[in-house]
Design an enzyme around this catalytic site. Structure first.
Site, PDB file in Angstrom:
ATOM      1  N   ARG A 141      19.642  92.975  39.071  1.00  0.00           N
ATOM      2  CA  ARG A 141      19.167  92.097  40.128  1.00  0.00           C
ATOM      3  C   ARG A 141      17.702  92.409  40.436  1.00  0.00           C
ATOM      4  O   ARG A 141      17.205  93.499  40.157  1.00  0.00           O
ATOM      5  CB  ARG A 141      20.031  92.219  41.371  1.00  0.00           C
ATOM      6  CG  ARG A 141      19.953  93.577  42.061  1.00  0.00           C
ATOM      7  CD  ARG A 141      20.988  93.726  43.170  1.00  0.00           C
ATOM      8  NE  ARG A 141      20.790  92.795  44.253  1.00  0.00           N
ATOM      9  CZ  ARG A 141      21.645  91.814  44.577  1.00  0.00           C
ATOM     10  NH1 ARG A 141      22.743  91.638  43.890  1.00  0.00           N
ATOM     11  NH2 ARG A 141      21.417  91.020  45.585  1.00  0.00           N
ATOM     12  N   LYS A 198      21.425  88.280  52.249  1.00  0.00           N
ATOM     13  CA  LYS A 198      21.472  87.123  53.147  1.00  0.00           C
ATOM     14  C   LYS A 198      21.953  87.531  54.532  1.00  0.00           C
ATOM     15  O   LYS A 198      21.521  86.961  55.530  1.00  0.00           O
ATOM     16  CB  LYS A 198      22.395  86.046  52.564  1.00  0.00           C
ATOM     17  CG  LYS A 198      21.665  85.143  51.581  1.00  0.00           C
ATOM     18  CD  LYS A 198      22.573  84.047  51.068  1.00  0.00           C
ATOM     19  CE  LYS A 198      23.464  84.560  49.976  1.00  0.00           C
ATOM     20  NZ  LYS A 198      24.263  83.511  49.340  1.00  0.00           N
ATOM     21  N   GLU A 242      26.605  81.082  47.061  1.00  0.00           N
ATOM     22  CA  GLU A 242      27.519  80.867  48.180  1.00  0.00           C
ATOM     23  C   GLU A 242      26.699  80.216  49.290  1.00  0.00           C
ATOM     24  O   GLU A 242      25.649  80.745  49.676  1.00  0.00           O
ATOM     25  CB  GLU A 242      28.082  82.213  48.653  1.00  0.00           C
ATOM     26  CG  GLU A 242      29.096  82.015  49.749  1.00  0.00           C
ATOM     27  CD  GLU A 242      29.737  83.299  50.258  1.00  0.00           C
ATOM     28  OE1 GLU A 242      29.499  84.367  49.674  1.00  0.00           O
ATOM     29  OE2 GLU A 242      30.471  83.197  51.248  1.00  0.00           O
TER      30      GLU A 242
HETATM   31  P1  ATP Z   1      23.175  88.222  48.925  1.00  0.00           P
HETATM   32  O1  ATP Z   1      23.660  89.616  48.728  1.00  0.00           O
HETATM   33  O2  ATP Z   1      21.735  88.121  49.210  1.00  0.00           O
HETATM   34  O3  ATP Z   1      24.006  87.446  49.872  1.00  0.00           O
HETATM   35  P2  ATP Z   1      24.606  87.099  46.816  1.00  0.00           P
HETATM   36  O4  ATP Z   1      24.636  87.635  45.445  1.00  0.00           O
HETATM   37  O5  ATP Z   1      25.797  87.347  47.642  1.00  0.00           O
HETATM   38  O6  ATP Z   1      23.290  87.574  47.511  1.00  0.00           O
HETATM   39  P3  ATP Z   1      25.064  84.431  46.049  1.00  0.00           P
HETATM   40  O7  ATP Z   1      24.832  83.186  46.806  1.00  0.00           O
HETATM   41  O8  ATP Z   1      26.455  84.814  45.766  1.00  0.00           O
HETATM   42  O9  ATP Z   1      24.324  85.569  46.851  1.00  0.00           O
HETATM   43  O10 ATP Z   1      24.197  84.472  44.722  1.00  0.00           O
HETATM   44  C1  ATP Z   1      24.067  83.396  43.836  1.00  0.00           C
HETATM   45  C2  ATP Z   1      23.565  83.909  42.533  1.00  0.00           C
HETATM   46  O11 ATP Z   1      22.300  84.535  42.685  1.00  0.00           O
HETATM   47  C3  ATP Z   1      24.510  84.954  41.962  1.00  0.00           C
HETATM   48  O12 ATP Z   1      24.711  84.670  40.607  1.00  0.00           O
HETATM   49  C4  ATP Z   1      23.766  86.244  42.162  1.00  0.00           C
HETATM   50  O13 ATP Z   1      24.071  87.154  41.151  1.00  0.00           O
HETATM   51  C5  ATP Z   1      22.308  85.811  42.113  1.00  0.00           C
HETATM   52  N1  ATP Z   1      21.477  86.728  42.876  1.00  0.00           N
HETATM   53  C6  ATP Z   1      21.584  87.041  44.176  1.00  0.00           C
HETATM   54  N2  ATP Z   1      20.686  87.970  44.524  1.00  0.00           N
HETATM   55  C7  ATP Z   1      19.966  88.249  43.412  1.00  0.00           C
HETATM   56  C8  ATP Z   1      18.886  89.133  43.104  1.00  0.00           C
HETATM   57  N3  ATP Z   1      18.347  89.932  44.034  1.00  0.00           N
HETATM   58  N4  ATP Z   1      18.407  89.141  41.846  1.00  0.00           N
HETATM   59  C9  ATP Z   1      18.938  88.344  40.910  1.00  0.00           C
HETATM   60  N5  ATP Z   1      19.948  87.502  41.116  1.00  0.00           N
HETATM   61  C10 ATP Z   1      20.473  87.445  42.353  1.00  0.00           C
HETATM   62 MG    MG Z   2      27.733  86.620  46.776  1.00  0.00          MG
END
Ligand code: ATP
Ligand code: MG
Length: 566
Positions: free
Chosen positions: A260, A270, A36
């Site tokens: 994760r 984020k 995102e």
């Molecule tokens: P955040 O909670 O930090 O905002 P998010 O999952 O909302 O992270 P996205 O931009 O939606 O952020 O994530 C993009 C991809 O990265 C998704 O497929 C998510 O599963 C993966 N991802 C995010 N954080 C991790 C992590 N700590 N370990 C592994 N994969 C991750």
């Molecule tokens: Mg997300």
């Protein structure tokens, strides 16, 4: 036999089952990385990137980059650009680049199809009512009073939602499944909400936006993603992911979950990283203490060190916490192989060799990298006045102190043996200058008579030294699990107040004069990385100016935390 992780097993099974079947849904795999664009990528994303791109590469498939931009309020093109840069810097290339927002028309058509078939309805309940009527894990939910609207009425209302006739939050579109379903995700999940907001790509065209559960699987399916890999918390969403795809009869993408990445002493949401930036706890997204990819880049991390780390920790099916030291060790391993060695004195004190000819300079051979003979040598100027580390001298030293002390002989690296004779002090008793003598026969660092010294010190010629600022970083958070804060406190209370120490007046050997950030073939600015002998790994910082070089410490030579905490 090679050890396969569970995703590799799933992929191999799928490929084997489909082989030779022209009617099979796929013959080669297609994965996607779906960020995102509401922030910069962090090390957790790097794990996901290495996994998605790595698996595709291993099995001769490809990976799409898809911006999951269904939430207009927090998204921005600045993030879209940084994300692409960080993926390329990590060494990966996507096949196609897509935006979930490109699918808004198709998603809208499919929503109308579901409405026509009595599988979705417009609900006028407030958010609060929807939440209240959802029931609990042990208790069935209650049907909405609007649940039995006819498809005609729903189609009309949905179109008017799209046309902007209704206020934010006044209506939603819900899938009509089962308010008593044991999986809460199936209790008439929301598909669309009204949001009168500017979208970074579609502008004001839309005022209804699809929810994650409705948008994600359908976007995967449109792109014909074979393996949609996401983190564990989405496992309860998987049946719903499958339900929409089955109802619509579209390409059968499948979702698989892995644990994760969590790292101690680090926050990885984020939202929290944005708060650190916005409230100036750090200098920006690329502050070298940030766990962002651009932060690691500025800190001197190499793409290889991050990829190796992600490979090394493997893929788990259960949540765990990785020690930050493993990431640092991965950096040390790589920099040890590739970083040129240099001499730099961070906390200088003057050393004068009383029996060395005044005004003379000689140039001594110094090895660039003992790990790589091809890197050769450079010539380092040496003279009567030098700088050494203040910590490398003690007037009265204990027996086990092998550095310089009065009357003891040590080696100056690549140069000579010297023996300290006396010190000069200021009125407060601080040493301002150490006087010593040298043995001209030890040129190059060895005595012809075979006598040994226990200590070897690095040094810089005072007449040739460059002044620099050096930024010493420590962990951004002082506690292992910074997300866990007691009642009334937040993760911000766990910040390490000593995470940045700025050293001015450091003395560098003159060959570092030209060191500066460079721009790689992809147009991405990168630091130059060095090992400062005995002091750690350092890199140039983008704040450097011609008269004022700035270096960052990437990491120490060894893990000092292990010792402190032992
Ligand atoms: P955040 O909670 O930090 O905002 P998010 O999952 O909302 O992270 P996205 O931009 O939606 O952020 O994530 C993009 C991809 O990265 C998704 O497929 C998510 O599963 C993966 N991802 C995010 N954080 C991790 C992590 N700590 N370990 C592994 N994969 C991750
Ligand atoms: Mg997300």
């Amino acid at each position: 036999m090679e050890d396969k992780n569970f995703l590799e097993e799933i992929i191999e099974e799928g490929l084997a089952a489909n082989a030779g079947r022209p009617d099979a849904p796929y013959q080669s795999i297609l994965t996607r990385f779906p960020p995102e664009p509401n922030g910069y990528l962090h090390i957790g994303h790097a794990k996901s990137i290495c996994l998605n791109f790595g698996l595709a590469k291993k099995y001769g498939g490809a990976t799409n980059l898809r911006f999951d931009d269904t939430n207009p309020v927090k998204e921005d093109t600045e993030y879209v650009e940084s994300i692409q840069q960080d993926i390329r810097w990590l060494g990966f290339q996507w096949k196609d680049i897509h935006y979930a927002s490109d699918y808004f028309d198709q998603l809208y058509e499919w929503a109308k199809e579901l409405i026509s078939r009595g599988l979705a309805y417009v609900d006028d309940q407030t958010q609060e009512e929807i939440r209240m009527n959802r029931g609990t894990v042990t208790e069935a939910g209650k049907n909405s009073p609007y649940r039995d609207r006819t498809p005609e009425e729903n189609l009309d209302l949905f179109e008017r939602m799209k046309n902007g006739e209704f206020a934010d939050g006044s209506k939603v579109l819900r899938a009509k499944i089962d308010m008593a379903h044991p999986n809460m995700q199936f209790r008439d999940p929301i598909m669309y909400r009204i949001l009168h907001a500017d979208h970074h790509r579609t502008g004001t065209k839309w005022c209804i936006y699809p929810m994650y559960d409705y948008a994600h699987g359908q976007s995967d399916s449109i792109e014909r993603i074979t393996h949609s890999i996401c983190t564990l918390e989405f496992d309860i969403h998987r049946p719903l992911y499958d339900w929409f795809i089955e109802q619509l009869g579209i390409f059968p993408s499948h979702q698989y979950e892995f644990a994760r990445l969590n790292i101690n002493y680090t926050v990885m949401s984020k939202r929290k990283l944005l708060q650190l930036v916005k409230e100036h706890y750090v200098s920006g997204w690329d502050d070298p203490r940030m766990p962002t990819i651009c932060g690691f880049r500025r800190r001197g991390y190499t793409p290889e060190s991050i990829r190796n780390f992600c490979e090394d920790i493997g893929v788990a099916k259960r949540d765990n916490i990785i020690d930050f030291v493993r990431l640092e060790n991965s950096l040390r391993d790589h920099l040890n192989k590739v970083a040129p060695r240099r001499m730099a004195v961070l906390n200088p004190v003057k050393l004068v060799i009383d029996n060395y000819p005044e005004g003379e300079t000689e140039f001594l051979d110094a090895v660039n990298n003992p790990e790589n003979a091809a890197d050769g040598c450079r010539r380092v100027p040496f003279g009567r006045e030098l700088f050494i580390e203040r910590e490398d001298f003690m007037e009265e030293a204990p027996k086990k102190y092998f550095r310089l002390t009065l009357g003891r002989e040590v080696r100056l690296r690549y140069a000579y043996f010297v023996t300290a004779q006396r010190v000069e002090k200021d009125s407060e008793g601080n040493i301002t200058c150490i006087h010593c003598t040298y043995d001209p026969a030890t040129r190059g660092g060895d005595a012809p008579d075979g006598r040994k010294v226990k200590g070897t010190l690095h040094w810089v010629s005072a007449a040739h030294a460059i002044d620099a600022e050096v930024r010493m970083f420590d962990r951004l958070f002082a506690t292992e699990a910074p997300d866990e804060a007691p009642e009334g406190k937040s993760f911000l209370d766990n910040l390490n107040p000593d995470s940045l120490r700025v050293l001015e007046g450091c003395k560098l050997e003159p060959s570092l004069k030209e060191a500066c950030n460079t721009v790689n073939a992809d147009g991405i600015e990168e630091p130059q990385r060095f090992q400062f002998e005995r002091m750690g790994y350092f890199c140039t910082d983008r704040d450097s100016t011609p008269g004022h070089p700035v270096f960052n410490r990437s990491c120490s030579l060894k893990d000092s935390w292990a010792k402190i905490n032992a």
